[in-house]
Scaffold this active site. Structure first.
Site, short mmCIF file in Angstrom:
data_model
loop_
_atom_site.label_atom_id
_atom_site.label_comp_id
_atom_site.label_asym_id
_atom_site.label_seq_id
_atom_site.Cartn_x
_atom_site.Cartn_y
_atom_site.Cartn_z
N GLY A 30 21.00 30.50 46.29
CA GLY A 30 20.65 31.41 45.20
C GLY A 30 19.16 31.48 45.00
O GLY A 30 18.37 31.10 45.88
N ASN A 31 18.75 31.96 43.85
CA ASN A 31 17.33 32.08 43.52
C ASN A 31 17.14 31.85 42.03
O ASN A 31 18.10 31.62 41.29
CB ASN A 31 16.78 33.44 43.96
CG ASN A 31 17.56 34.60 43.37
OD1 ASN A 31 17.55 34.82 42.17
ND2 ASN A 31 18.27 35.34 44.23
N HIS A 32 15.89 31.95 41.58
CA HIS A 32 15.55 31.59 40.20
C HIS A 32 15.60 32.76 39.22
O HIS A 32 15.21 32.59 38.07
CB HIS A 32 14.14 30.98 40.16
CG HIS A 32 14.03 29.67 40.89
ND1 HIS A 32 14.70 28.54 40.49
CD2 HIS A 32 13.32 29.33 41.99
CE1 HIS A 32 14.41 27.55 41.31
NE2 HIS A 32 13.58 27.99 42.24
N ALA A 77 17.53 40.12 42.02
CA ALA A 77 17.04 39.42 43.20
C ALA A 77 18.25 39.15 44.10
O ALA A 77 19.05 38.26 43.82
CB ALA A 77 16.36 38.10 42.80
#
Length: 401
Positions: A208-210, A275
């Site tokens: 995943g991402n932030h 994102a």
């Protein structure tokens, strides 16, 4: 400069009691509020409650204080008029220009922005007469917030529930901040993605991402305040749904792709603020990958995810605008310009991320790049300010030259 003058009109529905909390939000944030309940509303909540919470007399009839001409004075003095709950009957009377009580007189005399927060049973909201009345009010410049889905009167559940008072307050605050600028996105259908996708590795772990989704949610809130009909495709966010916005939760890039392509089919503008993971594990393991002593884990093979923004740009209908976001860690403008050309979108918002910038914060700084070569810097500030700057750029492209 004095306190902003707000007229809070209260319709005769069971949700009238929630307007008391909305009134408190306005007064505690420095707004001067005049409550104008309908006769039916007083059957649910009495005038003493409204007077006590507002700290001001409550007018209920055109015959009250006739020498002050309240049916004209209240409308003229208002900086904002909010109707919550707006019943089906009240929407109908407002749409047809009726002036049979004090509140509908105020609606005819005011030149201030007007926000309606409907609440009624699902069948009433979906009735062609109500839909036509809502369309008429929106066409005239009023902001009509879409009702929430949830428990209604009795055991019924469906669309028609009054949105949360906090959410109504935030939507009204944004309309008030725009002043006489008006709902320039009225009649437009907007689809926005927000958050960050997660690509499962096993039942416990994911790539995943932030991204928190805060920028996408700011875009949704500001578009709604400017009159748009908004669908928000939210990937793994923990933020409250904005009032009047249809939220569709998704998890992975494939789920987001499916939801966005479906929603984009009827949209006037598509904004890819989420994102989206560029890669996903080539294989999702059915059981949790466990650590074994003395044994190194197998390498994780990755495959590319579909390029959702490029697909949406390639598939867009005539007249539809497609907006992308580019999160860069270096060579921000050069990377953004290259991505704008590569993706084929109309506008691209490029910003620097990492080191505490953008992801998870309430502020952002960016440059809006356009396919025609124009560049609009947006200085560091609240994400809502960037959202409004983007909608300004969108609105300009719809305005006659």
């Amino acid at each position: 400069m004095g306190q902003p003058e707000v007229v809070l009109g209260v319709g005769g529905g069971i949700a009238a009691y929630k307007a008391a909390e909305l009134l408190r939000r306005f007064t505690e944030s420095g707004h001067a509020v005049r409550v104008v309940p309908t006769a039916s509303a007083l059957r649910f909540v009495g005038a003493p409650t409204w007077a006590a919470l507002s700290g001001r007399p409550v007018h209920t009839e055109v015959w009250d204080d006739v020498d002050e001409v309240p049916h004209v004075r209240l409308g003229r003095a208002a900086d904002l008029v909010v109707i919550a709950p707006a019943t089906a009957d009240l929407l109908a009377r407002a749409a047809t220009g009726r002036a049979d009580d004090l509140l509908t007189n105020v609606l005819l005399t005011t030149r201030a922005p007007v926000v309606f927060a409907p609440a009624m049973h699902t069948e009433m909201w979906e009735h062609p007469a109500t839909r036509e009345n809502v369309a008429t009010l929106r066409r005239r410049g009023a902001v009509v917030i879409e009702p929430a889905v949830g428990r209604l009167t009795g055991a019924d559940t469906g669309k028609g529930r009054l949105p949360d008072p906090d959410a109504i307050f935030e939507a009204a605050r944004r309309v008030l901040a725009r002043g006489t600028a008006g709902p320039d996105l009225a009649g437009r259908r907007v689809v926005i993605s927000a958050g960050g996708t997660r690509e499962p590795l096993d039942p416990v772990r994911y790539l995943g991402n932030h991204s928190s989704g805060k920028q996408g949610y700011a875009l949704a809130r500001t578009a709604q305040a400017r009159g748009a009909e908004v669908t928000l495709v939210a990937a793994n966010t923990a933020l409250p749904a904005p009032a009047g916005v249809t939220v569709e939760p998704v998890g992975s890039a494939e789920e987001l792709r499916t939801a966005m392509r479906r929603a984009a089919a009827e949209a006037d503008v598509v904004v890819m603020a989420a994102a989206v993971a560029d890669f996903r594990p080539a294989r999702q393991v059915a059981q949790k990958i466990k650590k074994r002593d003395g044994v190194e884990p197998e390498p994780i093979a990755l495959v590319r995810n579909p390029d959702v923004l490029a697909e949406l740009a390639a598939e867009r209908r005539p007249g539809q605008l497609v907006v992308g976001f580019a999160a860069e860690t270096e060579n921000v403008l050069a990377g953004g310009r290259a991505k704008l050309a590569r993706k084929g979108c109309d506008l691209l918002v490029v910003n620097q991320v990492g080191g505490g910038l953008a992801f998870g914060t309430d502020e952002n700084e960016a440059v809006i790049l356009a396919a025609d070569g124009t560049e609009t810097p947006v200085p560091f500030g609240p994400k809502e300010a960037l959202a409004d700057a983007l909608w300004d750029a969108v609105s300009q492209r719809w305005s006659p030259a």
